[in-house]
Structure formats: C-alpha cells, structure tokens
Scaffold this active site. Sequence first.
Site, PDB file in Angstrom:
ATOM      1  N   ARG A  52     -19.283  -3.882  16.452  1.00  0.00           N
ATOM      2  CA  ARG A  52     -18.567  -5.095  16.054  1.00  0.00           C
ATOM      3  C   ARG A  52     -17.188  -5.151  16.701  1.00  0.00           C
ATOM      4  O   ARG A  52     -16.412  -4.204  16.599  1.00  0.00           O
ATOM      5  CB  ARG A  52     -18.414  -5.141  14.529  1.00  0.00           C
ATOM      6  CG  ARG A  52     -17.758  -6.419  14.006  1.00  0.00           C
ATOM      7  CD  ARG A  52     -17.577  -6.356  12.501  1.00  0.00           C
ATOM      8  NE  ARG A  52     -18.812  -5.954  11.845  1.00  0.00           N
ATOM      9  CZ  ARG A  52     -18.875  -5.390  10.650  1.00  0.00           C
ATOM     10  NH1 ARG A  52     -17.761  -5.137   9.976  1.00  0.00           N
ATOM     11  NH2 ARG A  52     -20.029  -5.061  10.124  1.00  0.00           N
ATOM     12  N   CYS A  54      -0.117   4.686   6.990  1.00  0.00           N
ATOM     13  CA  CYS A  54      -0.838   4.495   8.248  1.00  0.00           C
ATOM     14  C   CYS A  54       0.020   3.676   9.222  1.00  0.00           C
ATOM     15  O   CYS A  54       0.367   2.526   8.942  1.00  0.00           O
ATOM     16  CB  CYS A  54      -2.157   3.779   7.992  1.00  0.00           C
ATOM     17  SG  CYS A  54      -3.204   4.594   6.747  1.00  0.00           S
ATOM     18  N   CYS A  59      -0.690  -0.062  10.321  1.00  0.00           N
ATOM     19  CA  CYS A  59      -1.025  -1.073   9.319  1.00  0.00           C
ATOM     20  C   CYS A  59       0.183  -1.880   8.869  1.00  0.00           C
ATOM     21  O   CYS A  59       1.219  -1.323   8.490  1.00  0.00           O
ATOM     22  CB  CYS A  59      -1.684  -0.399   8.113  1.00  0.00           C
ATOM     23  SG  CYS A  59      -2.287  -1.592   6.885  1.00  0.00           S
ATOM     24  N   CYS A 107     -20.406   1.856   7.297  1.00  0.00           N
ATOM     25  CA  CYS A 107     -19.712   1.106   8.338  1.00  0.00           C
ATOM     26  C   CYS A 107     -18.431   1.877   8.647  1.00  0.00           C
ATOM     27  O   CYS A 107     -17.594   2.065   7.762  1.00  0.00           O
ATOM     28  CB  CYS A 107     -19.408  -0.305   7.838  1.00  0.00           C
ATOM     29  SG  CYS A 107     -18.383  -1.301   8.943  1.00  0.00           S
ATOM     30  N   CYS A 122     -20.084  -6.198   1.964  1.00  0.00           N
ATOM     31  CA  CYS A 122     -19.547  -4.883   2.311  1.00  0.00           C
ATOM     32  C   CYS A 122     -18.213  -4.721   1.604  1.00  0.00           C
ATOM     33  O   CYS A 122     -17.389  -5.643   1.606  1.00  0.00           O
ATOM     34  CB  CYS A 122     -19.369  -4.772   3.822  1.00  0.00           C
ATOM     35  SG  CYS A 122     -18.657  -3.201   4.388  1.00  0.00           S
ATOM     36  N   CYS A 175       0.834  -1.200   0.000  1.00  0.00           N
ATOM     37  CA  CYS A 175       0.000   0.000   0.000  1.00  0.00           C
ATOM     38  C   CYS A 175       0.872   1.253   0.000  1.00  0.00           C
ATOM     39  O   CYS A 175       1.891   1.309   0.706  1.00  0.00           O
ATOM     40  CB  CYS A 175      -0.904  -0.002   1.229  1.00  0.00           C
ATOM     41  SG  CYS A 175      -2.029   1.409   1.295  1.00  0.00           S
ATOM     42  N   CYS A 221     -16.987  -9.229   3.869  1.00  0.00           N
ATOM     43  CA  CYS A 221     -16.340  -7.925   3.763  1.00  0.00           C
ATOM     44  C   CYS A 221     -15.162  -8.040   2.803  1.00  0.00           C
ATOM     45  O   CYS A 221     -14.187  -8.735   3.102  1.00  0.00           O
ATOM     46  CB  CYS A 221     -15.872  -7.442   5.129  1.00  0.00           C
ATOM     47  SG  CYS A 221     -17.202  -7.367   6.351  1.00  0.00           S
TER      48      CYS A 221
END
Length: 375
Positions: free
Chosen positions: A272, A69, A72, A202, A142, A65, A109
């Site tokens: 969740r 972040c 992550c 979400c 999702c 990526c 998801c």
Amino acid sequence: MDLLNTLVDKGLRRESPSREEALAVLATSDDDLLDVVAAAGKVRRHWFGRRVKLNYLVNLKSGLCPEDCSYCSQRLGSQAGILKYTWLKPDEASKTAAAGLAGGAKRVCLVASGRGPTDRDVDRVSDTIKTIKEQNEGVEVCACLGLLSDGQAERLREAGADAYNHNLNTSEGTYADITTTHTYADRVETVQKAHAAGLSACSGLIAGMGESDEDLVDVVFSLRELDPDSVPVNFLIPFEGTPLAKEWNLTPQRCLRILAMVRFVCPDAEVRIAGGREVHLRSMQPLALHLANSIFLGDYLTSEGQAGKADLEMIADAGFEVEGTDQVTLPEHRVSAGCGSEGVCGSAAPSVGEPRTDLVAVRRRGAGTDLAPNA
C-alpha cells in the site's frame, strides 16, 4: 537486465530475493528506472491483476501523544499546528467512514494517537467498529491503536475488526534513533499478537528519515519474516515543528525504487502506498500503481491528501480499476492459509533539490471538524 529477470522469476514463485539483490534494486540508476518498474509490475499483476484497493483513514483521536516518535506530528512536544481532539463518538466516526466508503473505499482504518489502548479505549473502539459495520454492509475495518496488551487483539476481533495495523517503521538497528519511549521489540510483539488473535496483520515502514539502503532492506526483510498481509509504505511528511522537519531525502525516482524493492521482497502481500505519496511521488504517482496494489483515498491522519476524485481519476487514467467489495484482495493461497545492478549499494544520498514545504498541508477537514471529509 539479468537482475530484474531473476527477481521476476523469484516473485512469481513467492521466493525471497537475496539481500544483495534487494540492495541492487535500490542502487539502480534513473536510466534503468522504467525497467525496474516494468519488472516489479509483472509481479504485482501476477498476484493482484490491475486492481487497486482503496482504504480510508479515520483519525479517532488526534494529537497529544505521550510517545516521542520523531517522525510524528502528534508526538510529545510537537509544535506542528495540527488538529487536536479527543475520542470521536461511534456515530461521528461512522459518518466520517461513510464518506470514504461512498468514494470507493472498501476498508476503513480506525487510528488513535497514544502509546496503546486502555481496556476502556478498546471498549470505545469496539463500539465504533460495531456501529460502522451495522451501517455499512461489507466494509472491512482495521484498527491502529498502538501497542496491544494481552487479550486486546482478541477483543477487537470479537467486535468485528478484520485487521490490525502496527508499523515497524525502520530497521531494528536504527530504531532507537527515531523513538526512545518504546522499542522495536515492542512493535514486533504487537504485530505477533494481532496475528495470533486471527486478525489480518498490517505492518509497514516509513522511508525518508535519513536511513541507509541497508536499513530499508533490513526492515523490509523483517516484515517478510513477520508475514503481514498488508505492507504500507509511508514516505516521511516533514512537518514543521517535528525533529525530522529538515529531512527531505526523497525523489520520485527513489520512492519508486523503494516500492519496487518492497514488491520483490513481499511479492504476494498487499503493498500500500500510504502517507506522503503526494509530497514525494508527485506527478509520478500513476507509475507507482504498477508496483503497489493499494492506496489511501483522500486525507491522512493530520495532513491533507490528494482529492478523492483525483485519486479515482488517476487510477482510471493509468488503466487500473478500483477493487470492489465483492472481490478478495489477497491471493487464494493467503486466504486459505488464514493469513489474518548497477552502482554501489547504500552509497551517497540522492540529489533532492529544495524542500517542498508547500506540499505539506495540515488537515483542516473531516474528523474532528465541522467540514466535510475529503473522500
């Protein structure tokens, strides 16, 4: 405790607690923990009964990526030894999803690393959504693809997506300390785009990144304002090879207080328990079911989770039941509306003992491998 009675009354009326009351929940002592869980449990049962919704993650594209972040394992510059692969084909993704659905999940998801999808990526994911829905009757899908450009949420909705996930993660005031390649406002805008397109929004948070109680309350109140249908609460998995590898700030008791605070602030939303529950809640996971009405089954994006069979046994042993595909998750008013103390607050950090690096296991099965997924 007067505080808890007040919070229960407000939760049953869908009324927001004050910031001071939310902070007071986080500042309660371990001696009062079961009282806090019992109070928040009343709110949870009022809106969701004893049902637990199971969700299943499919990592469509792992690693590499360009975003930075800090939390992550897939970030730019990550040295974590995770699986790295490009886009799964629709049939591959559908096969992986089917394992989770067979294990009891009702929502799949679909997640892909990256800043946000290109139009070609949206086409890919749309094909995957259609394939999964054709092969699995009644499944909810999702998508979680990063920042959305104009029109992309609508295209995903047309392809059959039911929801879109994009977490705020932390408070606006501390966001720049965690990520520099995009802004907090970017994230808010994507949640708003999903909502506007008719997708069920979400959006949640990550706890355990060194934030204060005030930061946690800030992000949860921001989420309440955005009004997502689902609020995932992640607990930081401190992967070796990431900037936050040394952040072990959570105890099982603090995790439960955080979940209780989220339930009081978002009483009628699907709360969740997401990544990190096995690492930080550990043997206290069953208590968390009295606060949250939704969990992920099996493995996460790049880390292993508890065995799917153990998840199901935990739910049954705790006196809860798996939500069926014929049951509606959200309270009727959300569906009909079309919604696609004690101590000093924010005081000293909790005593957490030695880091439990033995509990962080990189995922080596399922999507992107030849091994069967954990479901």
